[in-house]
Design an enzyme around this catalytic site. Sequence first.
Site, PDB file in Angstrom:
ATOM      1  NE  ARG A 100     -70.600  -5.382  76.802  1.00 26.60           N
ATOM      2  CZ  ARG A 100     -69.955  -4.826  77.832  1.00 26.60           C
ATOM      3  NH1 ARG A 100     -68.853  -5.368  78.298  1.00 26.60           N
ATOM      4  NH2 ARG A 100     -70.408  -3.739  78.402  1.00 26.60           N
ATOM      5  CD  GLU A 103     -69.650  -9.140  79.607  1.00 30.12           C
ATOM      6  OE1 GLU A 103     -69.814  -8.677  80.751  1.00 30.12           O
ATOM      7  OE2 GLU A 103     -70.123  -8.611  78.577  1.00 30.12           O
ATOM      8  CB  SER A 126     -56.984 -25.828  65.410  1.00 33.13           C
ATOM      9  OG  SER A 126     -55.866 -25.103  64.936  1.00 33.13           O
TER      10      SER A 126
END
Length: 154
Positions: A100, A103, A126
């Site tokens: 997830r 995703e 960064s």
Amino acid sequence: MSLATLDATQHPNLPASAATLFKAKAQKKLSFEQIAQHIGRNEVATAALFYGQAKASPEDIQKLSELLNISPQVLEEQLSGFPDRGRSVEMPPKEPLIYRLYEIVQNYGYAYKAVLNEKFGDGIMSAISFSTKVEKETDADGNNWAVITLRGKW
């Protein structure tokens, strides 16, 4: 309280320190929050040490040794090198929660990039000069929400 543990068979690319640290964590029945408070880091940074994704300072090694009752020599040997970041998870990830997160970057990555470029100009955020934290919110209906903050130097 449920504690995060390590099934080394599921994580073959982790350094030896991961098994050492997780075993002691389980024996002491300590959460990452408790360990983080002891060593003076946040929970996610502490967990990153356990997974070999962050470099331990000499102070981290000493404090972990004291709290987890692990020889400082063992921790020095296992934690004093440079982390081999990013190799612990296969891509794409199979573990549902990690997938997830992957995703989220797939779906919102370019949107994040566009908004960040508009706010900061050309550049990158960064992941070295970086901090992150996880918080829990409960809404008026009693639903729990995860709040993940990513803070990186531009």
